[in-house]
Design an enzyme around this catalytic site. Structure first.
Site, PDB file in Angstrom:
ATOM      1  N   ASP A 551       0.867  -1.162   0.000  1.00 39.35           N
ATOM      2  CA  ASP A 551       0.000   0.000   0.000  1.00 39.35           C
ATOM      3  C   ASP A 551       0.915   1.227   0.000  1.00 39.35           C
ATOM      4  O   ASP A 551       2.135   1.115   0.153  1.00 39.35           O
ATOM      5  CB  ASP A 551      -0.942  -0.017   1.207  1.00 39.35           C
ATOM      6  CG  ASP A 551      -2.165   0.869   0.990  1.00 39.35           C
ATOM      7  OD1 ASP A 551      -2.117   1.762   0.116  1.00 39.35           O
ATOM      8  OD2 ASP A 551      -3.163   0.698   1.706  1.00 39.35           O
TER       9      ASP A 551
HETATM   10  C1  BGC Z   1      -5.029   3.175   0.255  1.00 37.12           C
HETATM   11  C2  BGC Z   1      -5.048   2.221  -0.919  1.00 37.12           C
HETATM   12  C3  BGC Z   1      -4.906   3.002  -2.189  1.00 37.12           C
HETATM   13  C4  BGC Z   1      -3.615   3.793  -2.140  1.00 37.12           C
HETATM   14  C5  BGC Z   1      -3.345   4.597  -3.392  1.00 37.12           C
HETATM   15  C6  BGC Z   1      -3.817   4.079   0.215  1.00 37.12           C
HETATM   16  O1  BGC Z   1      -3.883   5.044   1.183  1.00 37.12           O
HETATM   17  O2  BGC Z   1      -5.056   2.434   1.453  1.00 37.12           O
HETATM   18  O3  BGC Z   1      -6.231   1.452  -0.900  1.00 37.12           O
HETATM   19  O4  BGC Z   1      -4.943   2.148  -3.292  1.00 37.12           O
HETATM   20  O5  BGC Z   1      -3.662   4.680  -1.043  1.00 37.12           O
HETATM   21  O6  BGC Z   1      -4.194   5.665  -3.487  1.00 37.12           O
END
Ligand code: BGC
Length: 989
Positions: A551
């Site tokens: 993530d």
């Molecule tokens: C989220 C993800 C997301 C990523 C990119 C993160 O903060 O938990 O689900 O895909 O950001 O935006």
């Protein structure tokens, strides 16, 4: 090079133009090793304080010392001023010595080669024999022996005191991996012919400018000479260039003219790759070299990390060979520095939210990753704002999930993105989680099946799906997200039975290309370092060949922990999987085979999804929404809405109604989607309930609106709402509860006086219908007083048309709850603060496997509405259960479903299994469902296939099915299972 083997005409031409630049470096001496380091400049990763600088370790005074800070790793490097052949290193350690360190050498102070294996230090003098060439030498300590830092009285490097010579008699390019921008005549003149030591074979390019040929020396080396044996087709302008990564190049020469014949050049620079970069041909033909010879300082390279040289112009591109073979071909040409390029983001937030760099030299394209689970997110326009994934799950229809996924796949492809950051498939553990709206279900089987449909839809359009977030990420936790406090305490059986199965299903059945690991820790291990989850459960147990990405910012700790834990790609930058990963491989902390496996996983998916076969599939500015896509948005919103109560008020009849009161701020300004990375912009514009209902009701019905209350209502005025309701035939109150990533809800009670509004309107008009737009369960203190309730989740941009079609019966409701609605928060399995959102660095999953309906069943608590529940404008009957089972637990279960009402409609027969009490499982668990449409009076036999795994439990290391009698239950919700039977299992049969 033997001139006699050249054609006579060339010989004459050659004699006239030969240019030889003399190599002036003295020859290698063989005197006793000299102390090379003393008095030279030294640098270190840190110093304890100004009293203990790096220079004290090379000052010849064993009473002064360098001392680092008390952390791992640390290094001390000395610059010998020029390349030397090295023979010995002497370390004089203070009491704070290294428990693990290596001596490393470098020609450029950037790329390091190990001269020793990982070695333990000792207090006092330690002498190590080494063999290598370089200008910079360092002690690289990875583990301290004490609680203090690393401390050296002296660091002495011995070797030849004359600068290492240019080895002009050895060809360092000989048989090394080589690539060329092109080859003439479909590979008849491969690049490898220029490094085969045979001056009778040659590389020849196509007849175009520019062209290049590039040799990989296997490691960074000091390059001191180049010989070009040109055929008649030489360059009229070229440069010799050097690179450490095969990507960025430095010029070792000015642009210069070639000649037909032998051209010898003195150069000086260091790098792993050397190329002839031709800008202009001298003839009408291409560029042609009999041999490309490279001289380096010190001994020639002995090992290379690459194997067979690839031939020609990126032969893995547009090849029809099997993917595995294309990956092999490409990887054989890749250096570790190139491998890591595909293993991390480049830190940019455009064009996509995540971006990997291309490797032009190897024809490896860039990759773009974009949010998210409800359509193209991250603020891009021209896209369809689909209903939230909870609405999709509430359709209980795998085909709807495929359609939804197909729309997503088409829109992501149209925007040129390669990877969808979604779907989110985490289990709904508590209705307060800020991301419930963007995930599917409280049940692992239901979540898994919905995910398979969505992923197949997405990937069918040539776009990868990255399912997220593995595996037990079910609370935002406010500021603690991603910190060590974000620590899920969970038992192994619960992890395997509740939180992992949806991921495993979507990898095996759905063939998802990728998984994202989460921010949280699992029992103290950061999810992106969790080998038990990533290596064992997701990769080994399934045989899956995709990759796991982090993530955004969830990669923490260090490259070895992450790579060895099973993470393959870091996003959005490369703090760990850039140079740090190369270093970790060089230091033996990450094996070469692990790095190769990571690279292979990413490349395999890139090949499978055609990234090497086609260019960009679109661009971020493209308008990708369409009438067909908005129709799917409307259909899923309608099919996923759940009719929770209906005393006969619904469906409405436009012909018998005179007036409709619409109430609540959400009737005009609805909660169509949640916040955070799953947010999607509507296009061209969202249809709100007022517009949708007014249009459907037609001119014969007066539709009026008063806000009354709601989240965005500036001046709440419940009496005005009551007054309108009183004078209308029917009142429809719209109420919502907004969710967003990073923010959990504080309650499951509607906020902003919406409960008061509903109660007051219901008291004023007995024909009051409540439409809820919530991401998960809420309480309904007014339930007994209203005539109808529809849960519409976050319905996306076609909200108004979808809800109108349900209210007026154009669509017969068929959605079923994917989550239990409790009577109150106190009834929930996660009611304690320690369980949600957690306290004292622990989020206790102490409810174990009793998540959702499993809890209410186990505790015999009556929910407000059970999992799987949903009404229709018709009725259905269940009959005729048959179970034909084998002793191992395989069974075929059949049941008859009949439409017993007067309208066509869809029903979702659900199959639950109850294990023998001794197995310690929740009372019953969903193992099958189907969505079928029946006309009035029509019956259909549905067939469920039960596998031994459906009857199994996790015993700590494997799935086991015990002997016993297993209950079979079929019905229309977890709490209405009128058909029952059994399967008798004999373990081991
Ligand atoms: C989220 C993800 C997301 C990523 C990119 C993160 O903060 O938990 O689900 O895909 O950001 O935006």
């Amino acid at each position: 090079m033997t001139l006699a083997r050249w054609p006579a005409w060339l010989f004459a031409a050659l004699a006239a133009v030969i240019v030889t630049a003399l190599l002036t470096v003295p020859g290698v001496g063989h005197a006793a090793p000299a102390l090379l380091s003393q008095g030279h400049s030294a640098a270190s990763s840190s110093a304890e304080n100004a009293t203990f600088p790096a220079s004290s370790a090379v000052d010849g005074d064993s009473g002064t010392r360098w001392s680092s800070q008390a952390a791992d790793p640390q290094w001390l490097a000395v610059d010998l001023g020029g390349p030397h052949s090295l023979s010995q290193v002497v370390l004089n350690w203070e009491a704070a010595y290294a428990k693990a360190f290596q001596i490393q050498v470098s020609t450029d102070n950037v790329n390091w080669t190990n001269l020793t294996p990982v070695t333990a230090g000792n207090v006092g003098v330690q002498t190590l024999s080494v063999s290598g060439t370089g200008r910079y030498v360092r002690m690289y300590g990875t583990q301290r022996a004490t609680q203090w830092g690393y401390s050296l009285w002296e660091f002495q490097v011995y070797g030849d005191d004359t600068a290492a010579a240019c080895n002009a008699t050895v060809n360092s390019a000989l048989n090394q991996p080589v690539l060329a921008s092109s080859t003439q005549d479909a590979g008849a003149f491969p690049a490898s012919s220029a490094v085969d030591g045979n001056p009778g074979t040659r590389w020849s390019s196509v007849a175009a400018d520019p062209q290049w040929i590039r040799v990989d020396l296997g490691s960074v080396r000091q390059v001191c000479g180049v010989e070009l044996d040109w055929e008649a087709a030489f360059a009229s302008s070229f440069q010799i260039q050097v690179s450490t990564d095969g990507n960025s190049w430095s010029n070792l020469t000015q642009p210069m003219a070639g000649l037909a014949g032998n051209q010898t050049l003195t150069v000086n620079g260091s790098g792993r790759y050397v190329r002839m970069n031709g800008a202009q041909r001298a003839t009408q033909w291409g560029y042609s070299l009999w041999e490309f010879i490279i001289h380096t300082v010190g001994a020639p390279p002995t090992t290379t990390t690459t194997t067979q040289p690839p031939q020609g112009d990126c032969p893995w591109v547009k090849s029809t060979a099997p993917v595995a073979q294309r990956v092999d071909q490409l990887m054989a040409a890749m250096t570790n520095a190139q491998k890591v390029v595909v293993l991390h983001g480049n830190g940019a937030t455009g064009p996509y939210i995540g971006n990997t760099d291309p490797i032009p030299a190897l024809c490896v394209p860039a990759m773009g990753l974009q949010d998210g689970p409800a359509g193209v997110g991250d603020s891009l326009d021209g896209v369809t704002e689909l209903p939230d994934p909870t609405a999709l799950a509430a359709t209980w229809d795998v085909n709807a999930a495929k359609q939804y996924g197909t729309v997503m796949g088409q829109e992501f492809a149209g925007k040129g993105a390669n990877v969808v950051l979604g779907p989110t498939i985490n289990i709904v553990r508590d209705p307060r989680w800020g991301r419930d709206f963007e995930t599917y279900s409280e049940d692992p089987y239901h979540a898994g099946q919905t995910a398979v449909g969505a992923v197949q839809g997405i990937q069918g359009q040539g776009v990868m799906a990255q399912v997220k977030h593995a595996a037990a990420y079910n609370v935002e936790g406010g500021a603690s997200r991603g910190t060590p406090s974000d620590n899920v305490i969970i038992d192994d059986r619960t992890l395997h039975e509740i939180y992992l199965p949806a991921f495993q299903t979507v990898l095996t059945q759905g063939q998802a290309a990728s998984v994202m690991c989460a921010y949280n820790q699992i029992n103290g291990t950061p999810a992106c370092q969790d080998s038990a989850v990533m290596n064992t459960a997701l990769k080994q147990a399934t045989g899956w060949d995709g990759f796991i990405g982090s993530d955004w910012g969830s990669a923490t700790g260090g490259a070895p922990q992450l790579a060895n834990g099973g993470l393959d790609m870091e996003m959005p930058g490369g703090a760990f999987f850039g140079q740090a990963l190369i270093d970790a491989v060089n230091q033996g902390k990450v094996s070469q085979s692990t790095l190769d496996d990571m690279t292979r996983r990413v490349l395999t998916q890139m090949f499978k999804f055609g990234l090497f076969d086609h260019g960009a599939t679109g661009n971020t500015g493209a308008v990708v929404t369409s009438a067909a896509h908005t129709q799917v948005a409307q259909d899923v919103a309608a099919q996923g809405s759940v009719l929770l109560k209906n005393n006969g008020v619904l469906p409405l009849s436009a012909s018998s109604l005179k007036s409709i009161a619409l109430l609540g701020g959400d009737a005009i300004d609805p909660q169509n989607i949640g916040g955070g990375s799953a947010k999607v912009n509507p296009s061209p514009a969202a249809v709100n309930p007022i517009n949708g209902i007014t249009k459907r009701a037609g001119s014969g019905v007066s539709v009026q609106w008063v806000a009354g209350a709601g989240e965005h209502v500036q001046t709440p005025d419940i009496p005005a709402a009551v007054a309108l309701a009183q004078k209308s035939d029917v009142a429809v109150v719209f109420a919502s509860y907004g969710e967003s990533e990073t923010d959990d809800l504080s309650s499951i009670d509607l906020q902003f006086s919406q409960n008061d509004l509903i109660s007051a309107v219901a008291a004023a008009n007995p024909r009051t219908i409540v439409v809820l737009n919530t991401g998960s369960a809420v309480t309904m203190p007014w339930l007994n007083n209203v005539a109808g309730v529809i849960e519409g989740w976050y319905p996306g941009q076609e909200n108004g048309d979808a809800i109108a079609s349900l209210l007026f019966g154009d669509v017969n409701p068929s959605g079923k709850l994917p989550v239990t609605f409790p009577r109150s928060m106190a009834d929930m399995p996660t009611a304690g603060a320690q369980q949600f959102p957690g306290a004292n660095d622990r989020i206790e999953y102490s409810e174990g496997m009793n998540v959702g309906y499993r809890w209410y069943d186990a505790r015999n608590i009556t929910p407000l509405f059970p999992f799987g529940f949903g009404l229709s404008y018709t009725t259905f009957g269940f009959s005729g259960l048959t179970v034909s089972a084998q002793a191992n637990g395989s069974a075929t279960v059949r049941a008859t479903v009949t439409n017993t009402g007067s309208k066509a409609g869809a029903e979702v027969p659900q199959l639950y299994i109850g294990q023998p009490a001794a197995n310690g499982e929740p009372p019953h668990q969903l193992k099958g469902y189907q969505k079928i449409t029946l006309t009035p009076g029509q019956s259909q036999v549905v067939t469920f296939t039960v596998t031994p795994r459906d009857l199994a439990h996790w015993n700590g290391s494997a799935w086991t099915t015990n002997t016993g009698s297993y209950g079979v239950f079929v019905g229309d919700s977890s709490r209405n299972l009128p058909l029952t039977g059994t399967i008798a299992v004999t373990a081991g049969s």
